[in-house]
Design a protein around this motif. Structure first.
Motif, short mmCIF file in Angstrom:
data_model
loop_
_atom_site.label_atom_id
_atom_site.label_comp_id
_atom_site.label_asym_id
_atom_site.label_seq_id
_atom_site.Cartn_x
_atom_site.Cartn_y
_atom_site.Cartn_z
N UNK A 14 -9.73 -1.63 8.11
CA UNK A 14 -10.99 -1.60 7.39
C UNK A 14 -12.14 -1.46 8.37
N UNK A 15 -13.27 -0.97 7.87
CA UNK A 15 -14.43 -0.78 8.73
C UNK A 15 -15.68 -0.45 7.96
N UNK A 16 -16.81 -0.55 8.64
CA UNK A 16 -18.11 -0.28 8.02
C UNK A 16 -18.33 1.20 7.73
N UNK A 17 -17.72 2.05 8.54
CA UNK A 17 -17.90 3.49 8.37
C UNK A 17 -16.55 4.17 8.50
N UNK A 18 -16.49 5.37 7.94
CA UNK A 18 -15.25 6.13 7.96
C UNK A 18 -14.79 6.44 9.38
N UNK A 19 -15.74 6.66 10.28
CA UNK A 19 -15.38 7.04 11.65
C UNK A 19 -14.51 5.99 12.33
N UNK A 20 -14.70 4.73 11.95
CA UNK A 20 -13.89 3.67 12.55
C UNK A 20 -12.43 3.82 12.14
N UNK A 21 -12.19 4.12 10.87
CA UNK A 21 -10.81 4.32 10.42
C UNK A 21 -10.23 5.59 11.01
N UNK A 22 -11.04 6.66 11.05
CA UNK A 22 -10.55 7.93 11.57
C UNK A 22 -10.22 7.85 13.06
N UNK A 23 -10.75 6.84 13.75
CA UNK A 23 -10.47 6.68 15.18
C UNK A 23 -9.12 6.03 15.43
N UNK A 80 -16.94 5.86 -7.71
CA UNK A 80 -16.85 4.57 -7.02
C UNK A 80 -15.42 4.29 -6.55
N UNK A 81 -15.27 3.93 -5.30
CA UNK A 81 -13.95 3.68 -4.73
C UNK A 81 -13.40 4.85 -3.94
N UNK A 82 -13.97 6.04 -4.17
CA UNK A 82 -13.48 7.21 -3.44
C UNK A 82 -14.15 7.31 -2.07
N UNK A 83 -13.40 7.79 -1.10
CA UNK A 83 -13.95 8.00 0.23
C UNK A 83 -13.72 9.43 0.71
N UNK A 84 -13.39 10.34 -0.18
CA UNK A 84 -13.20 11.76 0.08
C UNK A 84 -11.90 12.04 0.84
N UNK A 85 -11.69 11.39 1.98
CA UNK A 85 -10.48 11.62 2.76
C UNK A 85 -9.26 11.06 2.03
N UNK A 86 -8.14 11.74 2.17
CA UNK A 86 -6.91 11.35 1.47
C UNK A 86 -6.46 9.95 1.90
N UNK A 87 -6.20 9.13 0.89
CA UNK A 87 -5.65 7.78 1.08
C UNK A 87 -6.56 6.86 1.91
N UNK A 88 -7.86 7.16 1.90
CA UNK A 88 -8.85 6.21 2.41
C UNK A 88 -9.73 5.84 1.22
N UNK A 89 -10.05 4.58 1.11
CA UNK A 89 -10.77 4.10 -0.07
C UNK A 89 -12.00 3.31 0.33
N UNK A 90 -12.92 3.24 -0.62
CA UNK A 90 -14.09 2.41 -0.49
C UNK A 90 -13.90 1.20 -1.40
N UNK A 91 -14.09 0.00 -0.86
CA UNK A 91 -14.07 -1.17 -1.74
C UNK A 91 -15.30 -1.10 -2.63
N UNK A 92 -15.09 -1.16 -3.93
CA UNK A 92 -16.21 -1.01 -4.86
C UNK A 92 -17.17 -2.20 -4.76
N UNK A 93 -18.43 -1.97 -5.07
CA UNK A 93 -19.38 -3.09 -5.13
C UNK A 93 -18.87 -4.20 -6.05
N UNK A 94 -19.22 -5.44 -5.73
CA UNK A 94 -18.87 -6.62 -6.54
C UNK A 94 -17.37 -6.81 -6.66
#
Length: 615
Positions: free
Chosen positions: A160-169, A192-206
């Protein structure tokens, strides 16, 4: 505010992975330029890059907290605006604190309430908390999603990370995008929940996620509830006024300088006036900042979304509130030079000058302060956008801003924003069915009020769509552009108490005075001068200087003429060339710039991120 990273692996020993963890966390140094830290145990590795705002000397992270035989480790991005009250409550329960930081309060709250600790928080936050004895991770994100949090699962590993670049690294994560990702990227933006990249997700608000060796359990810890609004107009306005005063006072708490953004619009002006009053009580003067463009008055063309220039209203409110104002003026060369900053902040193609100019504003503000107040979300909470007041949007069975775009700009203009894609790609990306599916899913989530009339029920739907689908884009922009320069921006209108209260105010009362956000204007009576309080909404300004449109056209033509440009695989060269050469009759400069920006950023994205497209 900070950058956070976490790596959990229940099968392998991570204690030797310090070097890899640091490399991943270093991708977020811009978010936290003041300090850094790593913590590793057998199955958990946490890292932190810190922007020092609260208790600079003692608030370092990852922070450890021990209660008896239990050890908790936390990497956390955000602020708890009620941490002082929570600290007092926890002290009555026997907890003792060694710092003045909200980070330690968050840890103690978990020790006391477990995963239900999030029910006690008022703030903006994204965090990962590792419970060493339970071998369990808690991820959580604030009520409106002000702070970002992404995650990915690969076998027995969670990252997990604050930005996608951290996961992509991380070696396990690849920059892969399939058809659904392209739909989200080019046509929808975003579910909501999508992060564009395959099998990477955004934790939804709340939402919170509890992760252990048995898997991940995601649940919602807060939601809006629909109920009758029983307060009359004066009581409602007074309650909003009281809430805003409390919210602003809480959000001015910091151990570093705090400033405010001021556009001269209702939202930022109201916050500025309230903050300036707090500063005066302490014998201080609030500094305010706005964005402008070289020769903006000369090139300005009023429209329904930008009826007036900001500058005169900025000065009016600054004089009234007694602030020290700073205007940050940018020109075309700066916008072009920073065109790709949004891409590298977002790790996806952005929107261009609307993001780049905001970055330049924050970069200048960072020279004087570390924290600012901003007016994001007032339009979503109170109903300020044109589509709240459009019959076409009201009657359309789609997202209201899309219906409004088709109505005000014409369906031909709307289609042209997708026409740059190659025919085979456009056919696969075809957004209509996907958009309809997402619309139906969103509508199904709306909390209904039994017995509510058809018009009020529809307005409730429109508010929900704006809060859950439109607002995230603006919050992403605000977070990423501010944190790209190591600057924290707080958003008082996102306080969940205010959102809960305004949610149930009837539409007729929200538009009292027959004007958008009428109830907010009523609440700000006596806080702002009447002329500024009644100013019609004007959208965030962009440069209308023809030199900007010409510059992005030229850049786009370079890509069109480069047979090796990565974007060639996606774009309809004939259409893009016609747009860049100004040969599409009736296409406004704004639409031309938007399309060119999209081509430029997409080309750089494919090249820099080595994206694998599965279309």
């Amino acid at each position: 505010m900070c950058g956070i990273v976490g790596w959990i692996d229940w099968e392998n020993d991570l204690t030797s992975q310090t070097s890899t963890l640091k490399q991943i966390a270093d991708t977020l140094c811009h978010r936290g330029p003041d300090a850094q830290g790593e913590w590793l145990s057998r199955h958990a590795a946490l890292a932190h890059r810190r922007l020092e705002v609260i208790d600079p000397a003692n608030g370092g992270q990852p922070m450890l907290y021990q209660v008896g035989q239990r050890t908790y480790a936390l990497t956390y991005n955000g602020e708890l605006y009620n941490f002082r009250e929570l600290k007092r409550e926890l002290e009555t329960r026997g907890y003792r604190f060694r710092t003045q930081s909200d980070t330690e309060v968050l840890l103690a709250a978990y020790a006391e309430w477990g995963e239900d600790c999030v029910q006690h928080f008022n703030g903006i936050f994204a965090f990962g908390l590792w419970d060493e004895q339970r071998q369990q991770l808690l991820l959580a994100r604030d009520h409106l999603g002000v702070k970002p949090l992404y995650y990915a699962q690969r076998g027995n590993t969670i990252l997990f990370g604050s930005e996608l670049k951290a996961l992509l690294a991380h070696p396990l994560i690849k920059a892969e995008v399939d058809v659904r990702g392209l739909v989200e990227l080019f046509a929808f933006r975003h579910t909501p929940g999508s992060a564009i990249y395959r099998d990477i997700h955004e934790l939804r608000p709340a939402h919170k996620a509890v992760c252990n060796h048995n898997g991940m359990r995601i649940s919602r810890y807060w939601s809006l509830h629909s109920e009758p609004h029983t307060d009359d107009l004066p009581t409602t306005a007074e309650h909003i006024r009281t809430l805003l005063r409390d919210i602003v006072k809480r959000q001015l708490i910091a151990d570093v300088p705090v400033v405010a953004m001021l556009s001269g619009g209702l939202d930022s002006s109201g916050l500025t006036a309230l903050a300036a009053a707090e500063f005066k009580q302490e014998g201080k003067q609030l500094h305010t900042y706005s964005i402008d463009y070289v020769d903006s008055a000369q090139h300005f063309q009023g429209s329904s979304i930008r009826p007036s220039l900001d500058a005169p209203w900025v000065q009016r409110v600054s004089d009234y509130a007694g602030t020290m104002h700073h205007t940050v003026t940018v020109d075309t060369p700066e916008l072009i030079e920073n065109m790709l900053v949004p891409l590298h902040a977002y790790d996806l193609p952005g929107v261009g000058q609307g993001w780049a100019s905001l970055y330049l504003l924050f970069k200048r503000m960072k020279q004087d302060a570390k924290v600012a107040l901003s007016g994001e979300s007032a339009d979503e909470v109170f109903g300020g956008y044109p589509w709240f007041h459009s019959e076409a949007a009201f009657n359309a069975q789609t997202f209201p801003w899309m219906a409004e775009m088709a109505t005000t700009r014409g369906s031909r203009h709307s289609r042209s924003l997708m026409a740059w894609l190659a025919p085979d790609v456009a056919q696969k990306v075809n957004p209509l069915e996907y958009m309809n599916q997402q619309y139906r899913s969103a509508i199904a989530e709306v909390p209904r009020l039994d017995g509510e009339g058809a018009r009020e029920a529809r307005m409730r739907e429109i508010f929900y769509l704006n809060l859950t689908y439109f607002l995230p884009m603006l919050l992403d922009r605000k977070d990423l552009m501010s944190m790209a320069t190591g600057f924290e921006v707080r958003v008082p209108f996102c306080d969940y108490r205010l959102v809960e209260y305004v949610w149930n105010i009837p539409w007729e009362m929200k538009t009292t005075g027959n004007i958008e956000k009428g109830i907010l204007r009523e609440a700000l009576t006596g806080i702002l001068p009447d002329d500024a309080r009644k100013r019609k909404k004007s959208a965030y300004p962009t440069s209308q200087n023809p030199t900007y449109v010409n510059a992005v056209r030229d850049w786009t033509l370079e890509i069109v003429n480069d047979a090796n440009a990565p974007a060639q695989s996606l774009m309809n060269t004939q259409v893009v060339r016609a747009v860049a050469e100004g040969k599409v009759p009736g296409l406004p400069d704004e639409a031309t710039a938007f399309l060119c920006e999209r081509v430029i950023q997409t080309n750089e994205w494919l090249k820099d991120y080595h994206v694998t497209l599965s279309v």
